[in-house]
Write an enzyme that holds these catalytic residues in place. Structure first.
Site, PDB file in Angstrom:
ATOM      1  N   ILE A   8      -3.211   5.703  -2.300  1.00  0.00           N
ATOM      2  CA  ILE A   8      -2.947   4.788  -2.761  1.00  0.00           C
ATOM      3  C   ILE A   8      -0.930   4.349  -3.008  1.00  0.00           C
ATOM      4  O   ILE A   8      -0.518   3.766  -3.427  1.00  0.00           O
ATOM      5  CB  ILE A   8      -2.990   5.167  -4.131  1.00  0.00           C
ATOM      6  CG1 ILE A   8      -4.464   6.023  -4.534  1.00  0.00           C
ATOM      7  CG2 ILE A   8      -2.218   5.148  -5.931  1.00  0.00           C
ATOM      8  CD1 ILE A   8      -5.267   4.505  -5.255  1.00  0.00           C
TER       9      ILE A   8
ATOM     10  N   ASN B 265      10.666   3.813  -0.270  1.00  0.00           N
ATOM     11  CA  ASN B 265      10.433   2.931   1.182  1.00  0.00           C
ATOM     12  C   ASN B 265      12.169   2.810   1.287  1.00  0.00           C
ATOM     13  O   ASN B 265      12.765   2.101   2.213  1.00  0.00           O
ATOM     14  CB  ASN B 265       9.945   1.685   0.701  1.00  0.00           C
ATOM     15  CG  ASN B 265       8.839   0.895   0.929  1.00  0.00           C
ATOM     16  OD1 ASN B 265       8.127   0.638  -0.332  1.00  0.00           O
ATOM     17  ND2 ASN B 265       8.249   2.111   1.873  1.00  0.00           N
TER      18      ASN B 265
ATOM     19  N   ASP C 100       0.381  -4.963   1.678  1.00  0.00           N
ATOM     20  CA  ASP C 100       0.746  -4.081   3.188  1.00  0.00           C
ATOM     21  C   ASP C 100       0.628  -4.503   4.679  1.00  0.00           C
ATOM     22  O   ASP C 100       0.020  -5.716   3.689  1.00  0.00           O
ATOM     23  CB  ASP C 100      -0.036  -3.284   2.770  1.00  0.00           C
ATOM     24  CG  ASP C 100       0.399  -2.048   4.002  1.00  0.00           C
ATOM     25  OD1 ASP C 100       1.782  -2.144   4.436  1.00  0.00           O
ATOM     26  OD2 ASP C 100       0.206  -1.126   4.349  1.00  0.00           O
TER      27      ASP C 100
ATOM     28  N   ARG D 252      -5.753  -3.642  -1.556  1.00  0.00           N
ATOM     29  CA  ARG D 252      -4.881  -3.175  -0.679  1.00  0.00           C
ATOM     30  C   ARG D 252      -5.127  -3.747   0.673  1.00  0.00           C
ATOM     31  O   ARG D 252      -6.057  -3.354   1.363  1.00  0.00           O
ATOM     32  CB  ARG D 252      -4.363  -1.852  -0.597  1.00  0.00           C
ATOM     33  CG  ARG D 252      -2.962  -1.167   0.808  1.00  0.00           C
ATOM     34  CD  ARG D 252      -3.343   0.143   0.651  1.00  0.00           C
ATOM     35  NE  ARG D 252      -2.111   0.183   1.999  1.00  0.00           N
ATOM     36  CZ  ARG D 252      -1.317   1.493   1.249  1.00  0.00           C
ATOM     37  NH1 ARG D 252      -1.197   2.458   0.500  1.00  0.00           N
ATOM     38  NH2 ARG D 252       0.054   1.751   2.489  1.00  0.00           N
TER      39      ARG D 252
HETATM   40  C1  IPE Z   1       3.190   0.710  -0.098  1.00  0.00           C
HETATM   41  O1  IPE Z   1       3.386   0.231   1.974  1.00  0.00           O
HETATM   42  C2  IPE Z   1       4.390   0.334  -0.664  1.00  0.00           C
HETATM   43  C3  IPE Z   1       4.524  -0.906  -1.235  1.00  0.00           C
HETATM   44  C4  IPE Z   1       3.119  -2.233  -0.385  1.00  0.00           C
HETATM   45  C5  IPE Z   1       5.184  -1.433  -1.261  1.00  0.00           C
HETATM   46  P1  IPE Z   1       4.050   1.117   2.730  1.00  0.00           P
HETATM   47  O2  IPE Z   1       3.577   0.582   3.758  1.00  0.00           O
HETATM   48  O3  IPE Z   1       5.159   1.585   2.594  1.00  0.00           O
HETATM   49  O4  IPE Z   1       2.823   2.034   2.324  1.00  0.00           O
HETATM   50  P2  IPE Z   1       2.585   3.682   3.276  1.00  0.00           P
HETATM   51  O5  IPE Z   1       3.696   4.509   3.987  1.00  0.00           O
HETATM   52  O6  IPE Z   1       1.572   3.239   4.531  1.00  0.00           O
HETATM   53  O7  IPE Z   1       1.114   4.441   2.743  1.00  0.00           O
HETATM   54  C1  IPE Z   2       4.303  -4.230   3.030  1.00  0.00           C
HETATM   55  O1  IPE Z   2       4.076  -4.387   4.249  1.00  0.00           O
HETATM   56  C2  IPE Z   2       6.216  -4.559   2.294  1.00  0.00           C
HETATM   57  C3  IPE Z   2       6.431  -3.219   1.839  1.00  0.00           C
HETATM   58  C4  IPE Z   2       6.033  -1.926   2.066  1.00  0.00           C
HETATM   59  C5  IPE Z   2       7.863  -3.393   1.613  1.00  0.00           C
HETATM   60  P1  IPE Z   2       5.256  -3.160   5.336  1.00  0.00           P
HETATM   61  O2  IPE Z   2       6.009  -3.254   5.829  1.00  0.00           O
HETATM   62  O3  IPE Z   2       4.716  -1.632   4.606  1.00  0.00           O
HETATM   63  O4  IPE Z   2       3.854  -3.762   6.818  1.00  0.00           O
HETATM   64  P2  IPE Z   2       3.227  -2.371   7.518  1.00  0.00           P
HETATM   65  O5  IPE Z   2       2.731  -1.903   6.931  1.00  0.00           O
HETATM   66  O6  IPE Z   2       4.438  -1.638   8.416  1.00  0.00           O
HETATM   67  O7  IPE Z   2       2.825  -3.225   8.029  1.00  0.00           O
HETATM   68 MG    MG Z   3       2.742  -0.691   4.936  1.00  0.00          MG
END
Ligand code: IPE
Ligand code: IPE
Ligand code: MG
Length: 232
Positions: free
Chosen positions: A187, A60, A12, A180
């Site tokens: 989670i 996503n 993340d 994470r």
């Molecule tokens: C979790 O990250 C999913 C992945 C890393 C693939 P998100 O960025 O989508 O999660 P939330 O929305 O902050 O909980």
């Molecule tokens: C994780 O990084 C990648 C995926 C969830 C696919 P994010 O795209 O969620 O990055 P932030 O949380 O917006 O910084």
């Molecule tokens: Mg994220």
């Protein structure tokens, strides 16, 4: 030192990493995908046997079409360029998650690599794509009902161990450590069943900044934890 056998990672912070630099979110994903190989390499070197990474969640899809397109594009390039190293290092790659919503090209790419590496034994690398923990459990229930209807399984046979065999990770040992990145402490619908007794670790670093030293630190922190599994 008692290291983790199986590590799970929620990668993340790609978007925030890019934003901090005044760059588009997609550049964050490009940088993030680059970290994956380094982390697999280092995990294997440190004695880890299984790595499961969360690359795209069932939620996503709520992001912009453009961001999703780039994300899968980077993953495709990654898979394409990774085949040789996976074979050389005896690493098996497996995707977990839904396959009916991802574009056909990407699925084909994934399946080519799965087929190619299926007999590799030194390390298992699972990549979660269009994956959700709730989907995983629901899907398992659905398949058990179907086997029940076909008289392949009796009601008495459905124990916890039996149920687990129907989940995406199947017979694999559950993760010992979940990392994470980015400081978020949740989670987000990752491996709900399998994380029941996993040690959780939430480093502040955004995923593109999570280098091999950060992984070493995570494993060091893990080795200091006392796992009790309900015992005294
Ligand atoms: C979790 O990250 C999913 C992945 C890393 C693939 P998100 O960025 O989508 O999660 P939330 O929305 O902050 O909980
Ligand atoms: C994780 O990084 C990648 C995926 C969830 C696919 P994010 O795209 O969620 O990055 P932030 O949380 O917006 O910084
Ligand atoms: Mg994220």
């Amino acid at each position: 030192m008692n290291g983790p056998h199986h590590i799970a990672i929620i990668m993340d912070g790609n978007g925030r990493w890019a934003k901090k630099r005044g760059l588009p979110r997609t550049i964050g994903h490009r940088e993030g995908v680059k970290r994956i190989k380094e982390i697999v390499r280092e995990a294997k070197k440190l004695g880890v046997k299984i790595l499961t990474i969360f690359a795209f969640s069932t939620e996503n899809w709520n992001r912009s079409k453009n961001e999703i397109k780039f994300l899968f594009q980077y993953l495709n390039i990654f898979l394409k360029n990774y085949k040789k190293e996976l074979m050389r290092k005896d690493i098996r790659l497996k995707a977990i998650g839904r396959r009916d919503r991802i574009d056909k090209n990407s699925i084909r790419q994934v399946e080519v690599v799965e087929e190619l590496t299926k007999d590799n034994k030194s390390f298992i690398f699972n990549i979660a794509l269009d994956y959700g923990g709730r989907w995983d459990i629901t899907e398992a229930a659905r398949r058990i009902v179907s086997d029940y209807q076909n008289k392949l399984v009796s009601k008495e046979a459905i124990t916890e161990d039996f149920f687990q065999q129907y989940l995406s990770l199947g017979g694999l040992a559950s993760p010992d450590l979940l990392i994470r990145t980015s400081g978020e402490q949740r989670i987000s619908n990752f491996l709900l069943w399998d994380l029941a007794y996993t040690e959780l670790y939430f480093p502040q670093k955004y995923w593109p900044d999570f280098n091999v030293m950060e992984l070493e630190k995570a494993i060091e922190v893990y080795s200091q934890r006392i796992r009790k599994f309900g015992k005294i």
